[in-house]
Design an enzyme around this catalytic site. Structure first.
Site, PDB file in Angstrom:
ATOM      1  N   HIS A 257       0.532 -30.542   9.224  1.00 34.85           N
ATOM      2  CA  HIS A 257       0.885 -30.639  10.775  1.00 34.85           C
ATOM      3  C   HIS A 257      -0.196 -31.913  11.229  1.00 34.85           C
ATOM      4  O   HIS A 257      -1.077 -32.363  10.559  1.00 34.85           O
ATOM      5  CB  HIS A 257       0.524 -29.329  11.283  1.00 34.85           C
ATOM      6  CG  HIS A 257       1.735 -28.508  11.424  1.00 34.85           C
ATOM      7  ND1 HIS A 257       3.192 -28.760  11.641  1.00 34.85           N
ATOM      8  CD2 HIS A 257       1.677 -27.261  10.475  1.00 34.85           C
ATOM      9  CE1 HIS A 257       3.789 -27.593  11.139  1.00 34.85           C
ATOM     10  NE2 HIS A 257       3.040 -26.714  10.545  1.00 34.85           N
TER      11      HIS A 257
ATOM     12  N   ASP B 228       1.803 -36.942  15.382  1.00 39.42           N
ATOM     13  CA  ASP B 228       3.323 -36.732  15.580  1.00 39.42           C
ATOM     14  C   ASP B 228       3.928 -37.720  16.205  1.00 39.42           C
ATOM     15  O   ASP B 228       4.931 -38.476  15.911  1.00 39.42           O
ATOM     16  CB  ASP B 228       3.609 -35.432  16.143  1.00 39.42           C
ATOM     17  CG  ASP B 228       3.608 -34.259  15.098  1.00 39.42           C
ATOM     18  OD1 ASP B 228       3.197 -34.421  13.995  1.00 39.42           O
ATOM     19  OD2 ASP B 228       3.718 -32.945  15.642  1.00 39.42           O
TER      20      ASP B 228
END
Length: 271
Positions: free
Chosen positions: A127, A157
């Site tokens: 992540h 991200d």
């Protein structure tokens, strides 16, 4: 719009890939998001980055779904896929297949660790916090003596992932105008986050920025300066101060009713 006439096929995913598609859509590209379908039912898609996109649900593990997908790609300028390395190849939709079908295709791959390295690493789950930690940038995001604090999932991200991916797509489209050929854009969030930190990395290397366990949080822009900091207000809310330049620092003091000489204040750069 700058990207009017550009057709994009985006396979539904989380955060970085749909953000790349959103960037293209916002500037005029026609984006079709391919949602997952299983046994005739659309798999729940919580994508909040679908502004301006159309969607179609396909089962890419079925012959019919693959045929429809290939027809979409055949007419597309860009494909954005969000899977770990190897997944598209297992589906029979790798670059070797789709670039033969459409030689002008820009095939964008959004991954955490990139392609072509150690298979155990590139296929590992991860992540945002993992990617920016490996990039080195997470270590800078803390106050002195405190542990690093992830800035939600903006740097890995969205910044180092989706935005850098969209940038790579645009570069590939420009290059295609010269060569007439598409190419693979390998956008890795570790690499993208590190790229965003280029200025800081250079500063570390020449000793202009402190980045070790004891001194992180004592620099000009990481909380070490009292005039570039956040403060708690009387009402319990917060405010940010960014008075770096002397003239703005003077205005800050004036606004607070302070005078450097009269109130015997320490030097502006006295930490």
């Amino acid at each position: 719009m700058a990207l009017a006439g550009i057709n994009v096929v985006e396979i539904a995913g989380l955060a970085p890939a749909p953000f790349a598609g959103l960037c293209l859509s916002d500037f005029g590209a026609s984006v079709i998001r391919v949602d997952r379908s299983s046994k005739g039912k659309t798999v729940n898609n919580l994508d909040t980055l679908s502004r301006g996109k159309r969607s179609i649900a396909l089962d890419l593990k079925s012959k019919e779904g693959l045929e429809v997908f290939k027809k979409l790609v055949e007419k597309a300028d860009v494909l954005i896929e969000p899977f770990r390395p190897g997944v598209m190849e297992k589906l029979g939709l790798g670059p070797d297949v789709l670039l033969k079908l459409n030689p002008g295709l820009v095939y964008a791959r959004m991954t955490g660790f990139g392609q072509g390295g150690d298979p155990k690493v590139e296929r590992a789950a991860g992540h945002d916090t993992n990617y920016i930690a490996l990039s080195g940038i997470l270590s800078t995001l803390r106050s002195q003596g405190q542990k690093p604090q992830p800035p939600v999932n903006l740097l890995g991200d969205f910044g180092g992932g989706g935005l850098i991916c969209a940038f790579g797509i645009l570069l590939a489209l420009i290059e295609r105008q010269k060569s007439g050929r598409g190419q693979v854009v390998d956008a890795a969030m570790v690499d993208g986050a590190a790229y965003l930190a280029s200025t800081m990395v250079k500063a570390w290397s020449v000793g202009a920025w402190k980045n070790d366990i004891e001194t992180t949080g004592t620099n000009l822009l990481d909380g070490g300066a009292h005039f570039y900091q956040t403060y708690t207000c009387k009402d319990g809310k917060f405010m940010s101060i960014g008075a770096i330049e002397p003239q703005f620092y003077a205005e800050l003091l004036k606004g607070m009713g302070l005078d450097e000489q009269r109130d015997n204040l320490p030097s502006r750069m006295d930490s």
